[in-house]
Design a protein around this motif. Sequence first.
Motif, PDB file in Angstrom:
ATOM      1  N   ALA A  87       0.826  -1.214   0.000  1.00 38.77           N
ATOM      2  CA  ALA A  87       0.000   0.000   0.000  1.00 38.77           C
ATOM      3  C   ALA A  87       0.853   1.255   0.000  1.00 38.77           C
ATOM      4  N   ALA A  88       2.056   1.174   0.609  1.00 32.61           N
ATOM      5  CA  ALA A  88       2.948   2.338   0.647  1.00 32.61           C
ATOM      6  C   ALA A  88       3.737   2.498  -0.636  1.00 32.61           C
ATOM      7  N   GLY A  89       3.606   1.579  -1.561  1.00 32.62           N
ATOM      8  CA  GLY A  89       4.293   1.704  -2.842  1.00 32.62           C
ATOM      9  C   GLY A  89       5.519   0.821  -2.992  1.00 32.62           C
ATOM     10  N   LEU A  90       5.757  -0.069  -2.043  1.00 30.60           N
ATOM     11  CA  LEU A  90       6.906  -0.964  -2.133  1.00 30.60           C
ATOM     12  C   LEU A  90       6.578  -2.132  -3.061  1.00 30.60           C
ATOM     13  N   LYS A  91       7.561  -2.529  -3.863  1.00 29.11           N
ATOM     14  CA  LYS A  91       7.370  -3.630  -4.792  1.00 29.11           C
ATOM     15  C   LYS A  91       8.416  -4.722  -4.512  1.00 29.11           C
ATOM     16  N   ASP A  92       8.058  -5.943  -4.948  1.00 30.63           N
ATOM     17  CA  ASP A  92       9.018  -7.052  -4.817  1.00 30.63           C
ATOM     18  C   ASP A  92      10.284  -6.732  -5.595  1.00 30.63           C
ATOM     19  N   GLY A  93      11.414  -6.859  -4.941  1.00 32.00           N
ATOM     20  CA  GLY A  93      12.695  -6.627  -5.595  1.00 32.00           C
ATOM     21  C   GLY A  93      13.230  -5.234  -5.416  1.00 32.00           C
ATOM     22  N   ASP A  94      12.456  -4.321  -4.823  1.00 33.47           N
ATOM     23  CA  ASP A  94      12.991  -2.986  -4.552  1.00 33.47           C
ATOM     24  C   ASP A  94      14.139  -3.082  -3.558  1.00 33.47           C
ATOM     25  N   VAL A  95      15.223  -2.335  -3.864  1.00 31.07           N
ATOM     26  CA  VAL A  95      16.397  -2.362  -2.991  1.00 31.07           C
ATOM     27  C   VAL A  95      16.228  -1.328  -1.898  1.00 31.07           C
ATOM     28  N   ILE A  96      16.410  -1.753  -0.646  1.00 31.76           N
ATOM     29  CA  ILE A  96      16.277  -0.867   0.519  1.00 31.76           C
ATOM     30  C   ILE A  96      17.602  -0.160   0.734  1.00 31.76           C
ATOM     31  N   SER A  97      17.592   1.176   0.696  1.00 25.93           N
ATOM     32  CA  SER A  97      18.839   1.940   0.847  1.00 25.93           C
ATOM     33  C   SER A  97      18.953   2.592   2.214  1.00 25.93           C
ATOM     34  N   SER A  98      17.815   2.855   2.873  1.00 25.62           N
ATOM     35  CA  SER A  98      17.878   3.477   4.197  1.00 25.62           C
ATOM     36  C   SER A  98      16.661   3.063   5.010  1.00 25.62           C
ATOM     37  N   SER A 145      16.268   7.484   9.248  1.00 24.24           N
ATOM     38  CA  SER A 145      17.112   8.554   8.716  1.00 24.24           C
ATOM     39  C   SER A 145      18.526   8.084   8.424  1.00 24.24           C
ATOM     40  N   ARG A 146      18.787   6.761   8.579  1.00 27.89           N
ATOM     41  CA  ARG A 146      20.160   6.262   8.405  1.00 27.89           C
ATOM     42  C   ARG A 146      20.252   5.297   7.218  1.00 27.89           C
ATOM     43  N   ALA A 147      21.383   5.378   6.562  1.00 24.15           N
ATOM     44  CA  ALA A 147      21.633   4.419   5.485  1.00 24.15           C
ATOM     45  C   ALA A 147      21.747   3.016   6.089  1.00 24.15           C
ATOM     46  N   ILE A 148      21.202   2.054   5.406  1.00 25.27           N
ATOM     47  CA  ILE A 148      21.186   0.691   5.937  1.00 25.27           C
ATOM     48  C   ILE A 148      22.494  -0.029   5.577  1.00 25.27           C
ATOM     49  N   ARG A 149      23.105  -0.605   6.597  1.00 29.01           N
ATOM     50  CA  ARG A 149      24.339  -1.359   6.384  1.00 29.01           C
ATOM     51  C   ARG A 149      24.082  -2.870   6.253  1.00 29.01           C
ATOM     52  N   GLY A 150      23.053  -3.290   6.948  1.00 30.43           N
ATOM     53  CA  GLY A 150      22.747  -4.714   6.930  1.00 30.43           C
ATOM     54  C   GLY A 150      21.345  -4.945   7.460  1.00 30.43           C
ATOM     55  N   SER A 151      20.938  -6.197   7.442  1.00 32.18           N
ATOM     56  CA  SER A 151      19.561  -6.524   7.813  1.00 32.18           C
ATOM     57  C   SER A 151      19.265  -6.245   9.279  1.00 32.18           C
ATOM     58  N   THR A 152      20.269  -6.278  10.149  1.00 32.39           N
ATOM     59  CA  THR A 152      20.034  -6.032  11.572  1.00 32.39           C
ATOM     60  C   THR A 152      19.541  -4.608  11.806  1.00 32.39           C
ATOM     61  N   ASP A 153      19.983  -3.652  10.977  1.00 28.37           N
ATOM     62  CA  ASP A 153      19.506  -2.264  11.111  1.00 28.37           C
ATOM     63  C   ASP A 153      17.993  -2.203  10.986  1.00 28.37           C
ATOM     64  N   TYR A 154      17.451  -3.082  10.137  1.00 29.65           N
ATOM     65  CA  TYR A 154      16.006  -3.101   9.906  1.00 29.65           C
ATOM     66  C   TYR A 154      15.268  -3.887  10.993  1.00 29.65           C
ATOM     67  N   TYR A 155      15.715  -5.114  11.268  1.00 33.91           N
ATOM     68  CA  TYR A 155      14.972  -5.963  12.202  1.00 33.91           C
ATOM     69  C   TYR A 155      15.096  -5.500  13.655  1.00 33.91           C
TER      70      TYR A 155
END
Length: 866
Positions: free
Chosen positions: A89-100, A103-113
């Motif tokens: 619903a927010a506009g995310l699609k399968d395969g989109d690359v997560i860059s941040s 407010s921080r650039a993402i270094r790895g999956s732990t930043d997200y989870y």
Amino acid sequence: MRLSNTIPMDWLQAFHYNEPMPVDASRTRAAYLAYLALALLFAIAVTNRIRDAVDRFDELLHGVERARTPFDLVDADLSASYLQPEARAAGLKDGDVISSIGSRAIRGSTDYYSLLRKARPGGRLSVGIQSSGSSRRDISIELRPFFPAGPKISDWFSFGILELAIPFFCLALGFWVVAVRIRDKRAWLLLLLMLSFPEFAYSQFGTLYGRDDLAEAIFGAYHQLFTAIWPTALVLLAIYFPERLDIDRRIPWAKWLVVGPSLFKVFLAATVVTLLRHHAAGARDLLRMLALPDKFSLLWLAAIEVVLFFAILAYKTLTALNRDARRRLLLLDAATALSLAPVIVWLTLREAFGIAVSDWFQFLALALLLLFPLTMAYAIVVHRAMEVSVVIRQGLQYLLAKGGVRVFQVAVSIAIIVLAATMSAGRNSVLARVLLISAGFGLLAFTRIFAERVRRWLDRRFFREAYNAEQILGDLANRVRTMVETRPLLETVARSISQSLHVPQVSLLLNGGQGFQVAYPDSNGVEIPQDGLAVRHLQKDQHLLVDWSDSASWVRNAGIAERNSLEKLQSELLLPLSPNRKLIGIMSLGPKQSEEPFTSSDIRLLDSVATQTGLALENSRLTAEIAAEVAQRERMNRELEIAREVQQRLFPQIVPVIPGIELAGFCRPALGIGGDYYDYFALPDGGLGIAVGDVSGKGIPAALLMASLRASLRAQTMRTGTDLAALMENVNTLGYEGSTVSKYATFFYGQYSPQSRVLHYVNAGHEPPLVFRAGDLIPLETGGPVVGLLPGARYEQGSISLLPGDVLVAFTDGISEAMNPAAKEWGVENLVSCVRASNGISAQCLIDRIMTSADAFAAGAQQHDD
């Protein structure tokens, strides 16, 4: 030759069956290290499952208060997958690359989870994305709860099956089997499968990456490693369980064509996931360096391994010789197929085609998934495919008989030490303190001895069926190799097997020529025919089961006599005693006292014992043959000694007294007995007969011909009188008729008349005797061919008048051809020189001097002629 010196002359691997064996220190250290590794792996596996189960349980209990993950990050390029409706619903699609994230650039999956772990439903998550073919943009996702209306029954069911029942049952089964079979490689293989199956079946990425600590890195790598290795563990299990695949025995390297690449990808996947937590760029660099895509997948290789698993099980089932084994494999085939097929279909549709299956199919797949560990437990415990039930009794024995007594021993020892220290700390004298401390040490030693006796008593009283068959039979296989006596060997093998496996009826049969007869225990007339079915099977197979209950068993086709023999022996298992392709014996084992069947572990150990017993029996046979050969040689040597003594008695024992002459003779055989001959004897008319001969060949054949020649000569002298030519013709005829073509003799015979002082003689091909007269040397050559070689040979008689002082030396070529170490012959010239230098001495002294001179020339070199 002086008339008084006529000289014919020649050159002549017990121990008792239950003796304790020394402990292998290296094996003990290896076992300690294996247990240490097992304990470490147990701590990691159990902690990982507990953490995962606690997190999942918290989600179920507080699903309304916890925010669910709107998408997952599972690839090295940090692309979004498994999108929830709020992310789309927010506009995310399968395969989109997560860059941040935020407010921080993402270094790895732990930043997200780790951020989501602290978030709550109703909040918003700012995400920077890079869609394919467009510029970077930011979106805001509204976070929703895990269970807005609370968890459903299916969620609790999934938790119970995937987070509790399957993981902890698999852990219990895998670690239990390895703990009691620490040296069994198949046990470790089963543990690998039991650890990987729960990780493969279910994983929560929030749990896997949500905690930002060192332990989470360890558990993340553990999860990914065992998730990826599960298909490989399936293939290895199919190859080795319950018995090793026969194709793998012949071509062991073939499995690495699949297993090798799979293991490489497994460890690569674990490395990538570990880097993905904080260093996604490093994971991408590693994959690019290896020319692999960022969306790294093991699905196609896992599919190949799963297909191989079912193919190998099917092959083992179709080729199983034993009907009972085939039934067990059919059960394993059906249960694993029913358990794994729905999940494999589910994962294949989801991963390969992006198709979601219905809830009822997921429910059925999860329910059936529990069949897999249950089937493995049934195969291992109920049918004892890995001989675990016996070791359980060992564990109980150790816990009670050793562990409990050891605790009591430690407690009593501490009490003694405390008491001795307390009493010696008072105002006692130095001597009293020393006595108290010494008494304390004495009590400690007594406690140790008492505890050991208690442990032995408990073992005898409560654990009569407990045993360590692997150690007993393994040691037995090593011991029998050094035994060379057949009866103690058979007794040791039978008693050790009977005690270790509780088999009261153990019979050992040896090949008697027409059949295999009982050699231990005492023969009862039972015989397995040489041409029977059992022998034919055992000549090809390592063992043979005797299944009386199976109507299709080979024993039903055996002959009546063979079946009767097997029934008398109560045979359930037959093993060949065969050190090579030759079957020299059969080991027959009756039923166990426990009435349990012989397991694969039993049979594997018994195969080793049977092989070593066959080698020991062969060694025993060879030892007996060597002993018989030594005894035979001793008898032959004794017989040769007797023959030598007999031959020596054939030589002149008494020197005849003939007026005007002096006689002496000597013979030294090269081989104890020989074919050279000399003789002198008084004639009826008062004359003297002298003879010397050399029979072709050596040893007993030559000695027999020499004895025959002597008898012929003595007989002919009584018939022919002074016609020596006729005498030699008769001797030749007798020799020719009584010997083979290759046997003959050179011979010289003469008769001396003391009245006329004339020596009449015939030389039949012999080395001419020499008459030494002053400065002259006269050879006696008149005669004819050798005797015994040509029928009808004719001979001529010669004569010589002997004068006072003449010396006659008659000899065989053994003395003239005596050789020194340089292979140079002594020669007739040296003989002549020796005789001429010895003028005036007696006949016996002349022989001694000739012998001494020839021996000095030979210088100890071995002679090959008499």
